[in-house]
Scaffold this motif. Sequence first.
Motif, PDB file in Angstrom:
ATOM      1  N   ASP A 104       0.222   4.998   3.010  1.00  0.00           N
ATOM      2  CA  ASP A 104       0.875   5.050   1.694  1.00  0.00           C
ATOM      3  C   ASP A 104       0.542   6.340   0.942  1.00  0.00           C
ATOM      4  OD1 ASP A 104       2.159   2.652   2.084  1.00  0.00           O
ATOM      5  OD2 ASP A 104       0.677   1.458   1.006  1.00  0.00           O
ATOM      6  N   SER A 105      -0.748   6.624   0.779  1.00  0.00           N
ATOM      7  CA  SER A 105      -1.148   7.856   0.093  1.00  0.00           C
ATOM      8  C   SER A 105      -2.488   8.344   0.627  1.00  0.00           C
ATOM      9  CB  SER A 105      -1.280   7.641  -1.418  1.00  0.00           C
ATOM     10  OG  SER A 105      -0.051   7.304  -1.992  1.00  0.00           O
TER      11      SER A 105
ATOM     12  N   SER B 214       1.905  11.450   0.049  1.00  0.00           N
ATOM     13  CA  SER B 214       2.297  10.041   0.154  1.00  0.00           C
ATOM     14  C   SER B 214       3.217   9.868   1.354  1.00  0.00           C
ATOM     15  CB  SER B 214       2.988   9.571  -1.132  1.00  0.00           C
ATOM     16  OG  SER B 214       4.160  10.322  -1.354  1.00  0.00           O
ATOM     17  N   GLU B 215       3.304   8.626   1.845  1.00  0.00           N
ATOM     18  CA  GLU B 215       4.136   8.298   3.005  1.00  0.00           C
ATOM     19  C   GLU B 215       3.804   9.224   4.184  1.00  0.00           C
ATOM     20  OE1 GLU B 215       6.428   5.700   2.924  1.00  0.00           O
ATOM     21  OE2 GLU B 215       5.580   5.289   0.956  1.00  0.00           O
TER      22      GLU B 215
ATOM     23  N   TYR C 297      -5.851   2.654   9.664  1.00  0.00           N
ATOM     24  CA  TYR C 297      -5.592   4.039   9.258  1.00  0.00           C
ATOM     25  C   TYR C 297      -6.892   4.836   9.123  1.00  0.00           C
ATOM     26  CZ  TYR C 297      -0.798   2.564   8.263  1.00  0.00           C
ATOM     27  OH  TYR C 297       0.476   2.077   8.361  1.00  0.00           O
TER      28      TYR C 297
ATOM     29  N   GLU D 239      -3.797   2.213   0.048  1.00  0.00           N
ATOM     30  CA  GLU D 239      -2.796   1.287   0.575  1.00  0.00           C
ATOM     31  C   GLU D 239      -2.394   0.330  -0.537  1.00  0.00           C
ATOM     32  OE1 GLU D 239      -1.051   0.875   3.554  1.00  0.00           O
ATOM     33  OE2 GLU D 239      -1.779   2.926   3.818  1.00  0.00           O
ATOM     34  N   TYR D 240      -1.090   0.148  -0.707  1.00  0.00           N
ATOM     35  CA  TYR D 240      -0.574  -0.690  -1.783  1.00  0.00           C
ATOM     36  C   TYR D 240      -0.021  -1.984  -1.202  1.00  0.00           C
ATOM     37  CZ  TYR D 240      -0.699   4.028  -3.640  1.00  0.00           C
ATOM     38  OH  TYR D 240      -1.107   5.286  -3.978  1.00  0.00           O
ATOM     39  N   LYS D 241      -0.391  -3.083  -1.806  1.00  0.00           N
ATOM     40  CA  LYS D 241       0.009  -4.408  -1.322  1.00  0.00           C
ATOM     41  C   LYS D 241       1.071  -4.969  -2.265  1.00  0.00           C
ATOM     42  CE  LYS D 241      -2.209  -8.841  -0.178  1.00  0.00           C
ATOM     43  NZ  LYS D 241      -3.489  -9.545  -0.169  1.00  0.00           N
ATOM     44  N   ARG D 242       2.249  -5.207  -1.730  1.00  0.00           N
ATOM     45  CA  ARG D 242       3.351  -5.664  -2.577  1.00  0.00           C
ATOM     46  C   ARG D 242       3.476  -7.184  -2.616  1.00  0.00           C
ATOM     47  NH1 ARG D 242       4.490  -0.922  -0.320  1.00  0.00           N
ATOM     48  NH2 ARG D 242       5.241   0.730  -1.669  1.00  0.00           N
TER      49      ARG D 242
ATOM     50  N   CYS E 156      -7.557  -0.305  -1.589  1.00  0.00           N
ATOM     51  CA  CYS E 156      -6.413  -1.222  -1.501  1.00  0.00           C
ATOM     52  C   CYS E 156      -6.062  -1.683  -2.908  1.00  0.00           C
ATOM     53  CB  CYS E 156      -6.744  -2.422  -0.626  1.00  0.00           C
ATOM     54  SG  CYS E 156      -7.185  -2.000   1.075  1.00  0.00           S
TER      55      CYS E 156
ATOM     56  N   ARG F  63       2.464   4.378   8.810  1.00  0.00           N
ATOM     57  CA  ARG F  63       2.667   5.301   7.708  1.00  0.00           C
ATOM     58  C   ARG F  63       1.655   4.985   6.618  1.00  0.00           C
ATOM     59  NH1 ARG F  63       8.573   5.157   5.770  1.00  0.00           N
ATOM     60  NH2 ARG F  63       7.853   3.184   4.892  1.00  0.00           N
TER      61      ARG F  63
ATOM     62  N   VAL G 297      -3.115  -5.938   4.095  1.00  0.00           N
ATOM     63  CA  VAL G 297      -3.322  -4.531   3.771  1.00  0.00           C
ATOM     64  C   VAL G 297      -4.717  -4.046   4.177  1.00  0.00           C
ATOM     65  CG1 VAL G 297      -4.154  -4.903   1.413  1.00  0.00           C
ATOM     66  CG2 VAL G 297      -2.889  -2.835   1.952  1.00  0.00           C
TER      67      VAL G 297
END
Length: 202
Positions: free
Chosen positions: A22-23, A12-13, A52, A36-39, A88, A20, A45
């Motif tokens: 995410d995972s 991760s990261e 990436y 990729e995580y969308k907050r 995603c 960067r 994303v």
Amino acid sequence: MEKFFGVKFLKSEYTIANGRIDSLGLDENFCPVIFEYKRSINENVINQGLFYLDWLLVHKADFKLLVLETFGTDASDKIDWSLPCVICIASDFTRYDEHAVNQMQRNIKLVKYKKFGKDLILFEHLNAPKVKPDLTEMIVPSKTASNKKRSEKTFLQQFECATPKWQNIYLTIKDYILSLGDDITENQLKLYVAFKKARNIA
């Protein structure tokens, strides 16, 4: 990752020159997977994941080294670059996100999550990408035509060499599997075809 998506966790990261990830992971068919995580709803994303993915395809040696260090030589030798994936994950996506992904013809999956209290979580797969594998990744170097082993042939080569009877049997089975649900995708890999929901079903 492995329990819900059939993907072995790598890192991760993961820092690259321009961002960067995410995972990172490796799925059960040994294809690279980017998470990729969308907050928040205004985060782009999908474009980020696409960037990436392109970076990963240019830096295959870095990914192979990571797999080698984490899972060993056997796994790193089996990496299949014919169908890498971006997953995603977000609490919500807009209709424009779904439309954009369908137009891209890339292996990008949108997964919506919803939490129920502290103990339950729902993952809803919003799309089933219909993408063709990278044919340049499916070329297997051969020694001589007379010396070529069956295991050296790609799936496409084996299918083309099969008799019409066996081709029809395969196509009938394929049609049946795909008729079992809209969330089933056909993943044509280098040596075989995997039919998947979240994980392989055949």
